[in-house]
Scaffold this active site. Structure first.
Site, mmCIF file in Angstrom:
data_model
loop_
_atom_site.group_PDB
_atom_site.id
_atom_site.type_symbol
_atom_site.label_atom_id
_atom_site.label_comp_id
_atom_site.label_asym_id
_atom_site.label_seq_id
_atom_site.Cartn_x
_atom_site.Cartn_y
_atom_site.Cartn_z
ATOM 1 N N ASP A 1 26.299 26.669 26.520
ATOM 2 C CA ASP A 1 26.022 27.572 27.640
ATOM 3 C C ASP A 1 25.803 26.752 28.920
ATOM 4 O O ASP A 1 25.024 25.790 28.917
ATOM 5 C CB ASP A 1 24.740 28.354 27.284
ATOM 6 C CG ASP A 1 24.495 29.532 28.189
ATOM 7 O OD1 ASP A 1 25.472 30.099 28.713
ATOM 8 O OD2 ASP A 1 23.306 29.903 28.357
ATOM 9 N N HIS A 2 26.486 27.113 29.985
ATOM 10 C CA HIS A 2 26.317 26.448 31.291
ATOM 11 C C HIS A 2 26.488 24.937 31.244
ATOM 12 O O HIS A 2 25.652 24.196 31.771
ATOM 13 C CB HIS A 2 24.948 26.786 31.910
ATOM 14 C CG HIS A 2 24.799 28.222 32.287
ATOM 15 N ND1 HIS A 2 25.391 28.776 33.399
ATOM 16 C CD2 HIS A 2 24.142 29.229 31.657
ATOM 17 C CE1 HIS A 2 25.101 30.065 33.451
ATOM 18 N NE2 HIS A 2 24.351 30.368 32.402
ATOM 19 N N ASP B 1 30.501 25.465 33.779
ATOM 20 C CA ASP B 1 29.945 26.210 34.903
ATOM 21 C C ASP B 1 30.067 25.394 36.192
ATOM 22 O O ASP B 1 29.204 24.606 36.536
ATOM 23 C CB ASP B 1 28.474 26.549 34.595
ATOM 24 C CG ASP B 1 27.822 27.308 35.736
ATOM 25 O OD1 ASP B 1 28.509 27.571 36.745
ATOM 26 O OD2 ASP B 1 26.625 27.629 35.627
ATOM 27 N N SER C 1 19.170 40.174 30.335
ATOM 28 C CA SER C 1 17.937 40.616 29.664
ATOM 29 C C SER C 1 17.362 41.857 30.348
ATOM 30 O O SER C 1 17.446 41.999 31.569
ATOM 31 C CB SER C 1 16.895 39.487 29.683
ATOM 32 O OG SER C 1 17.196 38.545 28.684
ATOM 33 N N THR D 1 16.176 35.322 27.995
ATOM 34 C CA THR D 1 14.806 35.689 28.405
ATOM 35 C C THR D 1 14.155 36.705 27.461
ATOM 36 O O THR D 1 12.980 36.549 27.107
ATOM 37 C CB THR D 1 14.848 36.242 29.848
ATOM 38 O OG1 THR D 1 15.346 35.200 30.693
ATOM 39 C CG2 THR D 1 13.479 36.682 30.326
HETATM 40 O O1 G3H Z 1 21.279 30.442 31.426
HETATM 41 C C1 G3H Z 1 20.341 29.733 31.141
HETATM 42 C C2 G3H Z 1 19.505 29.948 29.947
HETATM 43 O O2 G3H Z 1 18.493 30.860 30.187
HETATM 44 C C3 G3H Z 1 19.046 28.648 29.374
HETATM 45 O O3 G3H Z 1 17.832 28.203 29.840
HETATM 46 O O4 G3H Z 1 18.300 25.779 30.144
HETATM 47 O O5 G3H Z 1 15.960 26.581 30.049
HETATM 48 O O6 G3H Z 1 17.375 26.549 28.002
HETATM 49 P P1 G3H Z 1 17.326 26.689 29.492
HETATM 50 P P1 13P Z 2 18.679 36.106 30.777
HETATM 51 O O1 13P Z 2 17.787 35.148 31.515
HETATM 52 O O2 13P Z 2 18.783 37.409 31.487
HETATM 53 O O3 13P Z 2 18.297 36.283 29.357
HETATM 54 O O4 13P Z 2 20.169 35.467 30.790
HETATM 55 C C1 13P Z 2 20.487 34.428 29.920
HETATM 56 C C2 13P Z 2 21.802 33.815 30.209
HETATM 57 O O5 13P Z 2 22.597 34.289 31.002
HETATM 58 C C3 13P Z 2 22.124 32.592 29.468
HETATM 59 O O6 13P Z 2 23.331 32.056 29.879
HETATM 60 ZN ZN ZN Z 3 23.706 32.246 31.968
#
Ligand code: G3H
Ligand code: 13P
Ligand code: ZN
Length: 307
Positions: free
Chosen positions: A84-85, A106, A214, A258
């Protein structure tokens, strides 16, 4: 890594055709991953298990893949491991080499041409390895990896088309008013479904991803605040909007982090206070896992358009 017969590519094709979204849930330890996989199994539906760069660093890439593989092997329903990202080619390559099914590159904070260039580089490497790639165009505000992004920019539908054509990504994340974290709206939650429709007119039948989805339910926020937390004013996306977006649009993947964090913390706060003599961490973690599992199940239902 042993490739599963049901690939993430066919899962997206099905979601696009049948108009539902696959839930993508972030995990960062054994219990969050178990909750996601067990909920997917109980709902007889595929799930995407997402790992942020921060979570990857926290768990280590080998532990992440081995833990995922070990847990998923016994399951009847497919689950996919997703970065993710990812912010650089290097981190995407690391995930691809380690056996991830899918990566997100990203480059949304970069100028358009730089985003295209970086995304293309990842697509080229991922293609050779049979890995799915998600790109992003437009910027979401909120907190990602402890970095606060203040300025959001809605996705420009024409730019989205150019981005998809030039990069060859398999899906695209768009900005239509959602944001990361627990504080998404100061007033009424409002999403730009009109922009989503315009993006769809430009892209035709192409998988769209929604981040920052979320719902930040008041009940759970109140529970945290009642048990000594302080997250006043938290607000999320409306469940009704999400159900509509998933069932009437081309949104094939919806990201949630979240809501699981909130559930985890609410459970820990409540039980730590309620059982002051208990010193076995498993007692607290297993309750949190059960509660998170229920949240994932309710999200899966919502992403199938059922309120
Ligand atoms: O999109 C981001 C997610 O909420 C991941 O958050 O990098 O703190 O694990 P984190
Ligand atoms: P939320 O913070 O709304 O849960 O989004 C999470 C998200 O987009 C992770 O890539
Ligand atoms: Zn995200």
């Amino acid at each position: 890594m042993k490739r599963k017969p049901d690939t993430i590519f066919s899962a997206f094709e099905k979601a696009l055709k049948k108009r539902f979204a696959i839930g993508a849930f972030n995990f960062y330890n054994l219990e969050t991953l178990q909750a996601i996989l067990e909920a997917g199994e109980a709902m007889e539906t595929p799930v995407i298990c997402s790992v942020s760069e921060g979570a990857l660093e926290y768990m280590g890439v080998d532990t992440t893949v081995m833990m995922f593989e070990a847990l998923v092997e016994k399951k009847k329903f497919p689950a996919y491991l997703h970065l993710d990202h990812g912010k650089s080619f290097e981190v995407c390559k690391k995930a691809i080499d380690a056996g991830f099914d899918s990566v997100m590159i990203d480059g949304s904070s970069l100028p358009f041409e730089k985003n295209v260039e970086l995304t293309k580089q990842v697509v080229k490497y991922a293609d050779k390895n049979g890995v799915f790639v998600e790109g992003e165009i437009g910027t979401l505000s909120g907190v990602e990896d402890s970095v606060v992004v203040k300025d959001s920019k809605f996705t420009d539908p024409k730019e989205a088309k150019e981005f998809v054509e030039k990069t060859g990504v398999n899906s695209v994340a768009v900005a239509i008013g959602t944001s990361h974290g627990a504080y998404k709206f100061s007033g009424e939650p409002k999403l730009r479904i009109d922009i989503l429709s315009e993006i769809e007119s430009e892209l035709g039948k192409f998988p769209i991803v929604l981040h920052g989805a979320s719902t930040v339910d008041a009940e759970i926020v109140n529970k945290i605040n009642k048990e000594g937390g302080n997250i006043k004013g938290a607000k999320g996306v409306s469940a009704k909007d999400l159900a509509l977006i998933c069932s009437e649009h081309n949104v094939c993947k919806v990201n949630v982090d979240t809501d699981l964090r909130l559930c985890f913390i609410a459970s820990l706060r409540k039980n730590l206070r309620a059982s002051p003599k208990e010193i076995n961490p498993r007692f607290f973690l297993s309750s949190a896992r059960e509660e998170m599992k229920n949240v994932v199940k309710s999200k899966i239902k919502l992403f199938q358009g059922k309120l």
